[in-house]
Design an enzyme around this catalytic site. Structure first.
Site, PDB file in Angstrom:
ATOM      1  N   ASP A  90     -12.234  54.107  32.817  1.00  0.00           N
ATOM      2  CA  ASP A  90     -10.879  54.242  33.354  1.00  0.00           C
ATOM      3  C   ASP A  90     -10.583  55.714  33.644  1.00  0.00           C
ATOM      4  O   ASP A  90     -10.140  56.091  34.733  1.00  0.00           O
ATOM      5  CB  ASP A  90      -9.896  53.680  32.305  1.00  0.00           C
ATOM      6  CG  ASP A  90      -8.472  53.594  32.812  1.00  0.00           C
ATOM      7  OD1 ASP A  90      -8.237  53.855  34.008  1.00  0.00           O
ATOM      8  OD2 ASP A  90      -7.587  53.266  32.005  1.00  0.00           O
TER       9      ASP A  90
ATOM     10  N   ASP B 175     -17.581  63.757  27.075  1.00  0.00           N
ATOM     11  CA  ASP B 175     -16.903  65.036  27.332  1.00  0.00           C
ATOM     12  C   ASP B 175     -17.717  65.885  28.290  1.00  0.00           C
ATOM     13  O   ASP B 175     -17.186  66.506  29.219  1.00  0.00           O
ATOM     14  CB  ASP B 175     -16.581  65.776  26.019  1.00  0.00           C
ATOM     15  CG  ASP B 175     -17.664  65.647  24.959  1.00  0.00           C
ATOM     16  OD1 ASP B 175     -18.664  64.955  25.210  1.00  0.00           O
ATOM     17  OD2 ASP B 175     -17.505  66.251  23.881  1.00  0.00           O
TER      18      ASP B 175
ATOM     19  N   LYS C 247     -20.169  58.233  23.455  1.00  0.00           N
ATOM     20  CA  LYS C 247     -19.838  59.289  22.491  1.00  0.00           C
ATOM     21  C   LYS C 247     -20.622  58.978  21.220  1.00  0.00           C
ATOM     22  O   LYS C 247     -20.067  58.801  20.126  1.00  0.00           O
ATOM     23  CB  LYS C 247     -18.312  59.302  22.265  1.00  0.00           C
ATOM     24  CG  LYS C 247     -17.781  60.460  21.468  1.00  0.00           C
ATOM     25  CD  LYS C 247     -17.756  61.777  22.230  1.00  0.00           C
ATOM     26  CE  LYS C 247     -17.304  62.895  21.310  1.00  0.00           C
ATOM     27  NZ  LYS C 247     -17.511  64.229  21.878  1.00  0.00           N
TER      28      LYS C 247
ATOM     29  N   ASP D 187     -10.725  57.894  37.570  1.00  0.00           N
ATOM     30  CA  ASP D 187      -9.585  58.606  38.166  1.00  0.00           C
ATOM     31  C   ASP D 187      -9.953  60.056  38.452  1.00  0.00           C
ATOM     32  O   ASP D 187      -9.563  60.629  39.463  1.00  0.00           O
ATOM     33  CB  ASP D 187      -8.357  58.567  37.234  1.00  0.00           C
ATOM     34  CG  ASP D 187      -7.485  57.337  37.478  1.00  0.00           C
ATOM     35  OD1 ASP D 187      -8.050  56.275  37.825  1.00  0.00           O
ATOM     36  OD2 ASP D 187      -6.256  57.443  37.322  1.00  0.00           O
TER      37      ASP D 187
ATOM     38  N   TYR E  62      -9.288  48.489  24.798  1.00  0.00           N
ATOM     39  CA  TYR E  62      -8.130  47.886  25.467  1.00  0.00           C
ATOM     40  C   TYR E  62      -7.900  46.444  25.012  1.00  0.00           C
ATOM     41  O   TYR E  62      -6.829  45.878  25.232  1.00  0.00           O
ATOM     42  CB  TYR E  62      -8.285  47.925  26.997  1.00  0.00           C
ATOM     43  CG  TYR E  62      -8.237  49.321  27.588  1.00  0.00           C
ATOM     44  CD1 TYR E  62      -8.062  50.429  26.782  1.00  0.00           C
ATOM     45  CD2 TYR E  62      -8.367  49.527  28.959  1.00  0.00           C
ATOM     46  CE1 TYR E  62      -8.026  51.706  27.309  1.00  0.00           C
ATOM     47  CE2 TYR E  62      -8.328  50.804  29.497  1.00  0.00           C
ATOM     48  CZ  TYR E  62      -8.166  51.893  28.668  1.00  0.00           C
ATOM     49  OH  TYR E  62      -8.130  53.159  29.198  1.00  0.00           O
TER      50      TYR E  62
HETATM   51 MG    MG Z   1      -6.534  54.002  35.306  1.00  0.00          MG
END
Ligand code: MG
Ligand code: NAI
Length: 362
Positions: A243, A219, A187, A247, A141
């Site tokens: 992130d 994963d 990963k 969720d 990000y």
């Molecule tokens: Mg989010």
């Protein structure tokens, strides 16, 4: 204790839920002899309207001179047409960066009365108590270079050893206060940055011999969160994986509206519900205030070390739910709905405050 708290309601339901959280803190203050001074600032769409930018100077100054920041949510559909760096949401990224909070903590705790609201089977979610520790200031990000090159676009996932070390230490310290297990998610079978992540986490683990370390590919972790969520204690992961996984984990309890978060490690701690400004229900008085109220509890715990007071809030939330108080987002998914009481934001918060005032009431 005496403290100054920056109070940033933001937009939409952020404003509706944050006043309720503030009243909870006011009750705690009066019952336990603390003095909290709330200083209000604008952030998000309301700040664009009043000051021409999403994170204006006066708000910056309020945050800097406070001991903690309590935030509602930002975002308004009327600014949807603006480019990303002019949107209200930019205010939140600017605030997080300004405070230097590199650790985002998102606890997912499924209390008994929430089980019926979960889309998963009750025996899968019963007893779930995990803490996602997400790195917040590094990774893809923020990584450079990023951009476009003709028909190609690119972003850069990058971490330094120091960045991994500080978030890993935070994760292990928090695990020591919980069930002493860290699942580090990466990963490393594909990404070089994940290989460095894994090496560094293993180094840090040697400082915490009482905590068990387990590595998991992201994963697989995404699958395990819905298949066997009870196995997790602390999930330690990078910015983007955190992130996405948080969720996903949010839905274990059936609604985004109950989840709190803390962003710490920098100058001043930032506490906010995980949800956004929810324009679809804003102004109706039906938003779930639990995420905001539990964020206020996290503020007491992490910024002020007021463990007893924080626990009192958490217990009152569970009691209100046990009394079958439900905002509409928490409607039961099972057929037995007879006892359910669908209530407003204010009624839910009032019930929680009653249980704070008289914790022994049933
Ligand atoms: Mg989010
Ligand atoms: P959202 O979290 O606002 O809403 C998603 C869905 O969950 C909606 O159907 C909403 O009604 C429901 N919901 C959320 N919180 C609830 C609560 N407390 N009680 C009951 N129902 C609740 O996410 P969405 O719709 O993607 O974004 C809306 C705006 O919020 C956008 O401008 C977005 O950029 C912003 N946003 C801001 C965040 C923040 O300030 N931290 C986080 C996420 C989104």
């Amino acid at each position: 204790m005496k403290a100054r708290i920056a109070f940033l309601p933001g937009d939409g339901i952020g404003r509706e839920v944050l006043v309720e959280a503030r009243q909870v803190l006011e009750i705690i203050a009066s019952e336990h002899g603390h003095e909290f001074e709330f200083v209000e600032g604008d952030i998000g769409a309301i700040a664009i309207e009043r000051h021409g930018e999403a994170f204006p100077l006066p708000t910056r100054e309020i945050c800097e001179s406070s001991q903690a920041v309590l935030l509602g949510a930002v975002g308004h559909p009327k600014f949807d047409h603006l480019p990303p760096d002019k949107k209200p949401e930019r205010g939140l990224l600017a605030l997080r960066e300004f405070l230097g909070n590199y650790a985002n903590l998102r606890p997912v705790l499924i209390s008994e009365p929430l089980i019926d609201s979960s889309p998963l089977k009750s025996d899968v979610v019963r007893g779930v108590d995990m803490l996602i520790v997400r790195e917040l200031l590094g990774g893809i990000y923020f990584g450079k270079p990023r951009g476009r090159d003709g028909d190609r676009a690119y972003d850069t996932e990058t971490y330094s050893r120091d960045e991994v070390r500080r978030i890993a230490r935070m994760g292990f310290k928090l695990a020591q206060l919980r069930h002493r297990k860290v699942t580090s998610v990466d990963k490393a079978n594909v990404l070089e940055s994940s290989v460095l992540w894994r090496e560094t986490v293993a180094e840090v683990a040697r400082e915490f011999t009482d905590v068990k370390l387990e590595n998991m590919y992201v994963d697989n972790c995404a699958m395990q969160i819905v298949a066997r969520p009870q196995q997790f204690d602390v999930i330690l992961t990078n910015n983007m994986f955190g992130d996405i996984l948080s969720d996903e984990a949010a839905m274990l309890g059936g609604s985004l509206g109950v989840l709190p978060s803390a962003s710490i490690g920098g100058k001043v701690g930032l506490y906010e519900p995980v949800h956004g400004s929810a324009p679809d229900i804003a102004g109706k008085g039906i938003a779930n205030p639990i995420g905001a109220i539990s964020s206020a509890a996290m503020l007491l715990e992490h910024s002020f070390g007021l463990h007893h007071e924080a626990t009192k809030i958490d217990r009152a939330v569970v009691k209100a739910l046990s009394r079958h108080y439900r905002t509409p987002d928490l409607k039961s998914r099972t057929k037995e709905k007879t006892e359910e009481r669908i209530v407003s934001t204010r009624e839910m918060a009032e019930c929680i405050r009653d249980f704070i005032r008289t914790p022994d009431a049933t």
